[in-house]
Every structure is written in C-alpha cells, then in structure tokens.
Scaffold this active site. Structure first.
Site, PDB file in Angstrom:
ATOM      1  N   TRP A  38       0.849  -1.194   0.000  1.00  0.00           N
ATOM      2  CA  TRP A  38       0.000   0.000   0.000  1.00  0.00           C
ATOM      3  C   TRP A  38       0.891   1.253   0.000  1.00  0.00           C
ATOM      4  O   TRP A  38       1.849   1.354   0.752  1.00  0.00           O
ATOM      5  CB  TRP A  38      -0.882  -0.032   1.241  1.00  0.00           C
ATOM      6  N   ASP A  66       1.320  -8.769  -1.509  1.00  0.00           N
ATOM      7  CA  ASP A  66      -0.060  -8.315  -1.606  1.00  0.00           C
ATOM      8  C   ASP A  66      -0.121  -6.924  -2.227  1.00  0.00           C
ATOM      9  O   ASP A  66       0.598  -6.007  -1.815  1.00  0.00           O
ATOM     10  CB  ASP A  66      -0.697  -8.266  -0.213  1.00  0.00           C
ATOM     11  N   TYR A  71      -4.246   0.495  -5.310  1.00  0.00           N
ATOM     12  CA  TYR A  71      -3.024   1.078  -4.768  1.00  0.00           C
ATOM     13  C   TYR A  71      -2.300   1.897  -5.832  1.00  0.00           C
ATOM     14  O   TYR A  71      -1.791   1.362  -6.819  1.00  0.00           O
ATOM     15  CB  TYR A  71      -2.085  -0.010  -4.233  1.00  0.00           C
ATOM     16  N   TYR A 209      -3.957  -6.912   7.568  1.00  0.00           N
ATOM     17  CA  TYR A 209      -3.295  -5.740   7.000  1.00  0.00           C
ATOM     18  C   TYR A 209      -3.080  -4.692   8.089  1.00  0.00           C
ATOM     19  O   TYR A 209      -3.769  -4.696   9.112  1.00  0.00           O
ATOM     20  CB  TYR A 209      -4.037  -5.197   5.785  1.00  0.00           C
ATOM     21  N   LEU A 212       1.087  -3.359  11.987  1.00  0.00           N
ATOM     22  CA  LEU A 212       1.871  -2.457  12.835  1.00  0.00           C
ATOM     23  C   LEU A 212       1.119  -1.153  13.092  1.00  0.00           C
ATOM     24  O   LEU A 212       1.699  -0.182  13.568  1.00  0.00           O
ATOM     25  CB  LEU A 212       3.229  -2.169  12.179  1.00  0.00           C
TER      26      LEU A 212
END
Length: 300
Positions: A38, A66, A71, A209, A212
C-alpha cells in the site's frame, strides 16, 4: 541505502519464516509473514530501494506479496511486477479488485488489467477489496469463472465481517473463499470477539493488514507503551517487532506489513523468530484488552 546482508545471514533470517506457516483451505502452505505494498510505487526517487526491498523480502522467506488495483491507481502492481521478474515461481501473488468492478465483464477486465500490470499470466489469489453494491453471488460466480479460465488460482475477500461471511459461505461456491483480509493489530482487536473464531472454525485464515497500525500517533501509542517497551528490551528487539510477533501468534493469522526500506524489511523478517512468552501475552492482553462484545469491523 542500507547494506544488504551476506548469504549466511539471509539464510539464518529466512529459516524462521520457512517454519511458520498457515494453511489455506485447499492445503496450500503460506508464510505467516508476507509483504504489503500500500502506498508504494509512486515516487521515482524511492523506486530502486522499494524494488530491492521487495526482492530481499522474498529472499527472507516473505514470499507472499499483496497489492491491489486501487493502490496508487495500479502503480503498486507495476512495481510488484518489476520486482518479481525472474523470481515469479518463488512468489505467492495477491491482488484485489474494487467493489464496483467485482462482477460480470468488469471483473474480467479488472483481473486482466492487473495481470498485465504485474506481467504474469495468473494470480495466486484474487480478493474482493471490500463489499459494495454488486451482489456477492455475482462476485463468487465471476471469481469461479476466472479460476476456470486460469487467470486466478483461487479467490478470497477483504473487509468482510461475520454477517457478510455467513452470507458468502451460504452461496453456491462460497465455500471456495480462501482468506479474509482485515485490519488487525494490537490496538484493533475487534475481530477476536466473533469474526476470528468464526473463520477459525471453518478453516479460513485471516490475512492481517496494517499489523503495525497505521498513523503516527496510533503506532506511537502502541510502541511507547511500557509493557511493549519492557518486552522489547527483554528480547533485545524493537517494539515494532513485538507488535508483529503478537499479530502472528495464532497459526490462523498471516500478516502483511509494508516495508519500503532494507532496514525495515530486515526488521520485519526477524520478527518471525520472536516467540512471546505466555506471561508477556497476558501482559499485552491487560494493557490492550480485546473488546468483550461485538464491535463494528475496523477498516482503513
């Protein structure tokens, strides 16, 4: 730019990732740590390091990549396509389709456009990015058609909550759903109350997803917490590695953290070797408790 590790170090870092696996419903094993993309693929100045980082991540055992047509308007797919040249056979490739493209001829066109940008003949996994106005029945029918045509090997969904999953699995062909990709991290544990157990009972893995967390203040709040700091100090790792190790503590969850630098991808890969102790998990539960009731599905 950071110095790349030597082959011996690469092998040592890749070993834990080779051992930590989740299993798809069709029996396919995948690493618990993959790579997200992303917001990658847009800046010419960082392109070289982004490419190097993705390829290094594959060498480190994070072979699931992914991406999505959304994106950067396909530029992330183009970046991934360039990164996997010559190593396609080592990579499990995932992309996602916009909800408004998830049916009929538009689904076929979107898939073909993604394949072209990625420079491949088949996706290993194709996901509905989130639920839109096109009926799930039409999406499932279209996905199964893409499988028969050889354009995708399997399909799944993203950002679907429990009620949506119940509906999906009740449809003809719905049980072919391979994964559900949802937001999941230490500060967002809503799926643990209902959705995660629902999927576990049916053998459908969760692809986490933003493991973090996203956003400086939210991530800082997690990494700066005394409990996280203490665990990181005890294991001589970073707080971000603690967050990532926590996310993949279950054998039914794989995480797709993004890394746009060599330093960051090395840090992510090393998290696979971190096993949190029961008392450490209990401390994190106390500091960041899961909700005791059903809450709306978090999305970003």
């Amino acid at each position: 730019m950071n110095k790349l590790p030597d082959n011996e170090t690469l092998q040592a870092l890749a070993e834990p990732n080779a051992k930590r696996r989740i299993i798809l419903p069709d029996g396919t094993p995948l690493p618990q740590l993959g790579q997200g993309t992303w917001n990658m693929g847009d800046a010419a100045a960082s392109r070289k390091e982004e490419l190097e980082t993705l390829r290094l991540g594959v060498e480190l055992g994070m072979t699931l990549l992914d991406t999505a047509e959304m994106y950067r308007d396909g530029r992330s797919e183009e970046l991934v396509g360039e990164a996997i040249k010559g190593i396609r056979d080592k990579v499990f490739l995932v992309s996602k389709v916009y909800p408004h493209n998830a049916g009929g001829a538009r689904l076929v066109r979107s898939c073909e456009a993604s394949l072209k940008r990625l420079g491949v003949e088949q996706l290993d996994l194709y996901l509905l990015h989130w639920r839109g106005s096109i009926p799930l029945e039409e999406t499932v029918e279209g996905m199964e058609k893409l499988v028969r045509q050889g354009k995708i090997a399997r399909w799944g969904v993203s950002n679907l909550d429990t009620a949506d999953m119940r509906e999906l699995l009740s449809l003809t062909g719905g049980i072919k759903c391979a994964v559900n990709q949802v937001l999941y991290h230490l500060g967002s544990r809503g799926i643990e109350h209902e959705l995660l157990p629902f999927l576990e009972d049916r053998g459908i893995p969760v692809m986490a997803y933003c493991p973090l967390a996203q956003g400086g203040s939210l991530r800082k709040g997690l990494t700066a917490h005394p409990v996280v700091q203490a665990i990181a100090g005890r294991h001589q790792v970073t707080p971000l590695q603690v967050l990532l190790a926590w996310c993949i503590r279950s054998s039914n969850v794989l995480a797709i953290p993004k890394a746009s630098s060599v330093k960051h991808v090395l840090e992510n890969a090393s998290a696979a070797a971190l096993e949190l102790l029961p008392e450490e998990l209990a401390g994190l539960d106390q500091a960041f408790p899961a909700p005791g009731r059903k809450v709306p599905l978090d999305m970003v």
